[in-house]
Every structure is written in C-alpha cells, then in structure tokens.
Design an enzyme around this catalytic site. Structure first.
Site, short mmCIF file in Angstrom:
data_model
loop_
_atom_site.label_atom_id
_atom_site.label_comp_id
_atom_site.label_asym_id
_atom_site.label_seq_id
_atom_site.Cartn_x
_atom_site.Cartn_y
_atom_site.Cartn_z
N GLU A 44 0.83 -1.21 0.00
CA GLU A 44 0.00 0.00 0.00
C GLU A 44 0.86 1.26 0.00
OE1 GLU A 44 -2.86 -0.52 3.19
OE2 GLU A 44 -3.92 -2.03 2.02
N GLU A 55 -1.57 -10.14 -6.09
CA GLU A 55 -1.55 -10.91 -7.34
C GLU A 55 -0.68 -10.23 -8.38
OE1 GLU A 55 -4.10 -9.92 -5.53
OE2 GLU A 55 -5.91 -11.11 -5.88
N CYS A 86 -9.40 -8.67 -7.44
CA CYS A 86 -10.10 -7.48 -7.96
C CYS A 86 -10.10 -7.50 -9.49
CB CYS A 86 -9.46 -6.20 -7.43
SG CYS A 86 -7.94 -5.72 -8.27
N1 THU Z 1 -5.99 -6.60 -2.29
C1 THU Z 1 -5.13 -7.52 -2.83
O1 THU Z 1 -3.92 -7.46 -2.61
N2 THU Z 1 -5.66 -8.51 -3.58
C2 THU Z 1 -6.99 -8.74 -3.74
O2 THU Z 1 -7.36 -9.70 -4.41
C3 THU Z 1 -7.97 -7.83 -3.14
C4 THU Z 1 -7.41 -6.59 -2.54
C5 THU Z 1 -5.43 -5.57 -1.39
C6 THU Z 1 -5.40 -4.17 -1.90
C7 THU Z 1 -5.39 -3.37 -0.61
O3 THU Z 1 -4.07 -3.28 -0.13
C8 THU Z 1 -6.18 -4.23 0.36
O4 THU Z 1 -6.22 -5.54 -0.21
C9 THU Z 1 -7.59 -3.75 0.62
O5 THU Z 1 -8.25 -3.50 -0.55
#
Ligand code: THU
Length: 133
Positions: A44, A55, A86
């Site tokens: 993040e 991913e 996502c």
């Molecule tokens: N996130 C992922 O890393 N992969 C996913 O499949 C869904 C969301 C992360 C992005 C963000 O850092 C956190 O999860 C919340 O959205």
C-alpha cells in the site's frame, strides 16, 4: 506443487504484506507452466491509489524473471470468505494465462478454484503475441 501447498505459500507471503491503511493483508503464490513459484503481497501507499495488489506483485515478479505462462495462482487473506481477486488483477492475469486456475483461500482453510477466464469473461485484448520479445 499442489494447490494446498501453493495456498500455503500464499499464506506465508501474506505475512509480508504492507497494509497499514487497510489492515487487510493479502498473499499470492503463482505457479508457472514450468514449475517455478513466485510470491507477492499487497504493497500500500499513503497515496492510496498507488497500492498494488498481491496478485499483480506475483505476476510482475514472474514476468520480470522471464516467465509468462502460469498454471495457477493461489490468493490468501485471513478472511471469512475466500478472497476474490479485484477486476484489475483479473485483467492482468488474463493477459498472460486466461486458462490459469485461481485458488482463492481464507483463514479457515477453505478454498475455491476458478479459471481466470471464468472470473473475467470477455477480457480486453489487443490480440498481440505476448511471446514476442
Ligand atoms: N488486495 C489484494 O492485494 N488482492 C486482492 O485480491 C484484493 C485486494 C489488497 C489491496 C489493498 O491493499 C487491500 O487488499 C484492501 O483493498
């Protein structure tokens, strides 16, 4: 490597997540067509939109090491429901392996499996040859 072992690698990778804003750690483990494993975690940023999902970290690690075809990718988050990639990640996975399998796991040991093309029917494509360098 079987799906349960791949999911275990994804779980280990989630321990490296940098998720101070969402407190939602995610791990991914990608299995290439030739058997290599590349892991990733979400990273993040204070500028939230710059966040990269677990991913896509795994995919970019594999591609930058010269591997463009994957058999499967396991995704883990310590959630109630198995974590679902996502839309942006689905498109990135579809670029390389629409037939790849996505193993979606949770903190309770459950998982579900679906092909990338099932998760993203009608993915955008420019029909270029991804294997040309
Ligand atoms: N996130 C992922 O890393 N992969 C996913 O499949 C869904 C969301 C992360 C992005 C963000 O850092 C956190 O999860 C919340 O959205």
């Amino acid at each position: 490597m079987n799906y349960l072992d791949l999911l275990e690698e994804a779980k280990k990778a989630s321990a490296m997540a940098y998720a101070p804003y969402s407190q939602f750690p995610v791990g991914a483990a990608l299995l290439t067509a030739s058997g290599e494993v590349f892991t990733g975690c979400n990273v993040e940023n204070a500028s939230y939109g710059l966040t990269i999902c677990a991913e896509r970290v795994a995919v970019t690690k594999a591609v930058s090491a010269g591997f463009r075809e994957f058999k499967a990718i396991a995704v883990f988050a310590p959630t109630g429901e198995p974590v679902s990639p996502c839309g942006a990640c689905r498109q990135v996975l579809a670029e390389f392996s629409p037939d790849g399998e996505v193993i979606m796991g949770n903190g309770k040991g459950d998982y579900v499996v679906a092909k990338v093309a099932e998760l993203l029917p009608g993915a955008f494509s420019l029909k270029t040859d991804k294997n040309s360098r």
